[in-house]
Design a protein around this motif. Structure first.
Motif, PDB file in Angstrom:
ATOM      1  N   ARG A   1       0.829  -1.207   0.000  1.00  0.00           N
ATOM      2  CA  ARG A   1       0.000   0.000   0.000  1.00  0.00           C
ATOM      3  C   ARG A   1       0.860   1.252   0.000  1.00  0.00           C
ATOM      4  O   ARG A   1       0.574   2.219  -0.704  1.00  0.00           O
ATOM      5  N   ASP A   2       1.921   1.251   0.806  1.00  0.00           N
ATOM      6  CA  ASP A   2       2.816   2.411   0.845  1.00  0.00           C
ATOM      7  C   ASP A   2       3.454   2.656  -0.519  1.00  0.00           C
ATOM      8  O   ASP A   2       3.535   3.786  -0.993  1.00  0.00           O
ATOM      9  N   ARG A   3       3.892   1.573  -1.160  1.00  0.00           N
ATOM     10  CA  ARG A   3       4.515   1.686  -2.481  1.00  0.00           C
ATOM     11  C   ARG A   3       3.495   2.206  -3.496  1.00  0.00           C
ATOM     12  O   ARG A   3       3.788   3.108  -4.273  1.00  0.00           O
ATOM     13  N   ASP A   4       2.281   1.656  -3.456  1.00  0.00           N
ATOM     14  CA  ASP A   4       1.244   2.088  -4.389  1.00  0.00           C
ATOM     15  C   ASP A   4       0.870   3.550  -4.159  1.00  0.00           C
ATOM     16  O   ASP A   4       0.681   4.310  -5.107  1.00  0.00           O
ATOM     17  N   THR A   5       0.767   3.937  -2.890  1.00  0.00           N
ATOM     18  CA  THR A   5       0.423   5.317  -2.553  1.00  0.00           C
ATOM     19  C   THR A   5       1.492   6.268  -3.070  1.00  0.00           C
ATOM     20  O   THR A   5       1.188   7.319  -3.646  1.00  0.00           O
ATOM     21  N   LEU A   6       2.745   5.896  -2.881  1.00  0.00           N
ATOM     22  CA  LEU A   6       3.843   6.736  -3.350  1.00  0.00           C
ATOM     23  C   LEU A   6       3.833   6.834  -4.872  1.00  0.00           C
ATOM     24  O   LEU A   6       4.017   7.923  -5.435  1.00  0.00           O
ATOM     25  N   MET A   7       3.585   5.714  -5.533  1.00  0.00           N
ATOM     26  CA  MET A   7       3.544   5.705  -6.997  1.00  0.00           C
ATOM     27  C   MET A   7       2.400   6.592  -7.497  1.00  0.00           C
ATOM     28  O   MET A   7       2.581   7.399  -8.413  1.00  0.00           O
ATOM     29  N   LEU A   8       1.231   6.468  -6.883  1.00  0.00           N
ATOM     30  CA  LEU A   8       0.090   7.289  -7.295  1.00  0.00           C
ATOM     31  C   LEU A   8       0.354   8.773  -7.031  1.00  0.00           C
ATOM     32  O   LEU A   8      -0.019   9.632  -7.829  1.00  0.00           O
ATOM     33  N   ARG A   9       1.010   9.063  -5.915  1.00  0.00           N
ATOM     34  CA  ARG A   9       1.334  10.458  -5.596  1.00  0.00           C
ATOM     35  C   ARG A   9       2.291  11.029  -6.642  1.00  0.00           C
ATOM     36  O   ARG A   9       2.108  12.147  -7.120  1.00  0.00           O
TER      37      ARG A   9
ATOM     38  N   LEU B   1       2.692   9.946  -9.711  1.00  0.00           N
ATOM     39  CA  LEU B   1       1.962  10.030 -10.972  1.00  0.00           C
ATOM     40  C   LEU B   1       1.059  11.263 -10.985  1.00  0.00           C
ATOM     41  O   LEU B   1       0.982  11.981 -11.975  1.00  0.00           O
ATOM     42  N   ARG B   2       0.410  11.537  -9.872  1.00  0.00           N
ATOM     43  CA  ARG B   2      -0.489  12.691  -9.757  1.00  0.00           C
ATOM     44  C   ARG B   2       0.279  14.012  -9.865  1.00  0.00           C
ATOM     45  O   ARG B   2      -0.278  15.021 -10.280  1.00  0.00           O
ATOM     46  N   ASP B   3       1.556  14.007  -9.519  1.00  0.00           N
ATOM     47  CA  ASP B   3       2.373  15.219  -9.586  1.00  0.00           C
ATOM     48  C   ASP B   3       2.897  15.509 -10.996  1.00  0.00           C
ATOM     49  O   ASP B   3       3.440  16.586 -11.237  1.00  0.00           O
ATOM     50  N   LEU B   4       2.763  14.551 -11.901  1.00  0.00           N
ATOM     51  CA  LEU B   4       3.243  14.751 -13.271  1.00  0.00           C
ATOM     52  C   LEU B   4       2.330  15.722 -14.011  1.00  0.00           C
ATOM     53  O   LEU B   4       1.168  15.903 -13.639  1.00  0.00           O
ATOM     54  N   PRO B   5       2.826  16.310 -15.103  1.00  0.00           N
ATOM     55  CA  PRO B   5       1.962  17.160 -15.931  1.00  0.00           C
ATOM     56  C   PRO B   5       0.771  16.344 -16.459  1.00  0.00           C
ATOM     57  O   PRO B   5       0.901  15.126 -16.668  1.00  0.00           O
ATOM     58  N   PRO B   6      -0.374  16.979 -16.681  1.00  0.00           N
ATOM     59  CA  PRO B   6      -1.571  16.260 -17.130  1.00  0.00           C
ATOM     60  C   PRO B   6      -1.356  15.419 -18.387  1.00  0.00           C
ATOM     61  O   PRO B   6      -1.903  14.333 -18.503  1.00  0.00           O
ATOM     62  N   ARG B   7      -0.546  15.916 -19.306  1.00  0.00           N
ATOM     63  CA  ARG B   7      -0.337  15.143 -20.542  1.00  0.00           C
ATOM     64  C   ARG B   7       0.413  13.840 -20.249  1.00  0.00           C
ATOM     65  O   ARG B   7       0.124  12.807 -20.838  1.00  0.00           O
ATOM     66  N   ASP B   8       1.381  13.868 -19.322  1.00  0.00           N
ATOM     67  CA  ASP B   8       2.072  12.642 -18.907  1.00  0.00           C
ATOM     68  C   ASP B   8       1.082  11.693 -18.230  1.00  0.00           C
ATOM     69  O   ASP B   8       1.089  10.491 -18.485  1.00  0.00           O
ATOM     70  N   GLN B   9       0.232  12.239 -17.366  1.00  0.00           N
ATOM     71  CA  GLN B   9      -0.777  11.415 -16.696  1.00  0.00           C
ATOM     72  C   GLN B   9      -1.687  10.756 -17.723  1.00  0.00           C
ATOM     73  O   GLN B   9      -1.996   9.567 -17.613  1.00  0.00           O
ATOM     74  N   ALA B  10      -2.108  11.528 -18.712  1.00  0.00           N
ATOM     75  CA  ALA B  10      -3.009  10.994 -19.741  1.00  0.00           C
ATOM     76  C   ALA B  10      -2.336   9.862 -20.506  1.00  0.00           C
ATOM     77  O   ALA B  10      -2.928   8.790 -20.692  1.00  0.00           O
ATOM     78  N   LEU B  11      -1.098  10.072 -20.945  1.00  0.00           N
ATOM     79  CA  LEU B  11      -0.400   9.043 -21.711  1.00  0.00           C
ATOM     80  C   LEU B  11      -0.179   7.786 -20.879  1.00  0.00           C
ATOM     81  O   LEU B  11      -0.509   6.684 -21.311  1.00  0.00           O
ATOM     82  N   LEU B  12       0.366   7.944 -19.684  1.00  0.00           N
ATOM     83  CA  LEU B  12       0.637   6.774 -18.854  1.00  0.00           C
ATOM     84  C   LEU B  12      -0.655   6.063 -18.469  1.00  0.00           C
ATOM     85  O   LEU B  12      -0.700   4.830 -18.415  1.00  0.00           O
TER      86      LEU B  12
ATOM     87  N   LEU C   1       8.574  10.509 -14.073  1.00  0.00           N
ATOM     88  CA  LEU C   1       7.969   9.743 -12.980  1.00  0.00           C
ATOM     89  C   LEU C   1       9.053   9.196 -12.058  1.00  0.00           C
ATOM     90  O   LEU C   1       8.956   9.295 -10.831  1.00  0.00           O
ATOM     91  N   GLU C   2      10.119   8.662 -12.638  1.00  0.00           N
ATOM     92  CA  GLU C   2      11.225   8.132 -11.831  1.00  0.00           C
ATOM     93  C   GLU C   2      11.876   9.250 -11.009  1.00  0.00           C
ATOM     94  O   GLU C   2      12.153   9.079  -9.821  1.00  0.00           O
ATOM     95  N   ARG C   3      12.079  10.408 -11.640  1.00  0.00           N
ATOM     96  CA  ARG C   3      12.677  11.548 -10.931  1.00  0.00           C
ATOM     97  C   ARG C   3      11.790  11.964  -9.750  1.00  0.00           C
ATOM     98  O   ARG C   3      12.269  12.212  -8.657  1.00  0.00           O
ATOM     99  N   ARG C   4      10.481  11.992  -9.984  1.00  0.00           N
ATOM    100  CA  ARG C   4       9.558  12.395  -8.916  1.00  0.00           C
ATOM    101  C   ARG C   4       9.562  11.363  -7.790  1.00  0.00           C
ATOM    102  O   ARG C   4       9.511  11.738  -6.609  1.00  0.00           O
ATOM    103  N   LEU C   5       9.643  10.088  -8.131  1.00  0.00           N
ATOM    104  CA  LEU C   5       9.713   9.046  -7.103  1.00  0.00           C
ATOM    105  C   LEU C   5      10.973   9.217  -6.258  1.00  0.00           C
ATOM    106  O   LEU C   5      10.935   9.092  -5.046  1.00  0.00           O
ATOM    107  N   ARG C   6      12.080   9.528  -6.918  1.00  0.00           N
ATOM    108  CA  ARG C   6      13.330   9.765  -6.177  1.00  0.00           C
ATOM    109  C   ARG C   6      13.194  10.972  -5.252  1.00  0.00           C
ATOM    110  O   ARG C   6      13.676  10.959  -4.125  1.00  0.00           O
TER     111      ARG C   6
END
Length: 188
Positions: free
Chosen positions: A118-126, A128-139, A175-180
């Motif tokens: 759950r922690d990993r999923d929450t972090l991943m969703l967070r 992803l949510r921080d990415l620009p809308p176009r990145d969110q749409a594509l992914l 996304l990887e940069r934001r996760l880091r």
């Protein structure tokens, strides 16, 4: 309709085309759903957010100044509707027979593994949510089930088919940069 650009679909919706509306919803419902889920809402709450988002689209589609940016506008609308829904979810408190909460499903993963997941999923969703809308749409479109073809994604997002791979790669780097930045170790 499947080969229409987003601009064309928006224009046809504005003149009352039900087929164009159905196509817009078919293309972008996974994006709305992914954004609602990124706020850790239940299935029922995601359905409510989805309905509220599409109602906002119906009410304000005439105000859209750049139809080619429909995906970004829709993503922001879905995010706002999700955030408006969160306080309503917090007010619901389960009641009734508490024994239903006491039983453990033996097929479920152990609590520690579930918590880590759950922690990993929450972090991943967070992230992803921080990415620009176009990145969110594509992914979001690349992850939907059943998977969308590059041709479908090209039409839905209004980008050339040959640009999807490089755009995907850049989105994943962001996304990887934001996760880091959020402190998550990302496998290299």
């Amino acid at each position: 309709m499947p080969n229409s650009t987003v601009d064309q679909l928006v224009e046809e919706c504005l003149v009352g085309s039900q087929a164009a509306w159905n196509e817009l919803v078919r293309r972008y419902a996974p994006l709305v759903w992914a954004i609602a889920r990124s706020h850790r809402l239940s299935r029922t709450d995601c359905e409510d957010v989805s309905q509220a988002t599409w109602m906002q689209v119906v009410k304000h589609l005439t105000k859209l100044r750049a139809p080619d940016r429909f995906a970004e506008w829709l993503a922001v609308t879905a995010k706002r509707e999700s955030l408006k829904h969160l306080p309503r979810v917090a007010r619901h408190v389960p009641s009734g027979d508490s024994t239903a909460f006491d039983r453990r499903d033996e097929s479920a993963p152990d609590p520690e593994a579930a918590a880590v997941g759950r922690d990993r999923d929450t972090l991943m969703l967070r992230a992803l949510r921080d990415l620009p809308p176009r990145d969110q749409a594509l992914l979001g479109l690349l992850m939907c089930d059943p998977p969308r073809s590059y041709d479908e994604i090209s039409v839905e997002l209004g980008i050339p088919r040959g640009s999807i791979g490089p755009f995907r790669a850049r989105s994943l780097v962001r996304l990887e940069r934001r996760l880091r930045e959020l402190g998550e170790d990302v496998p290299g």
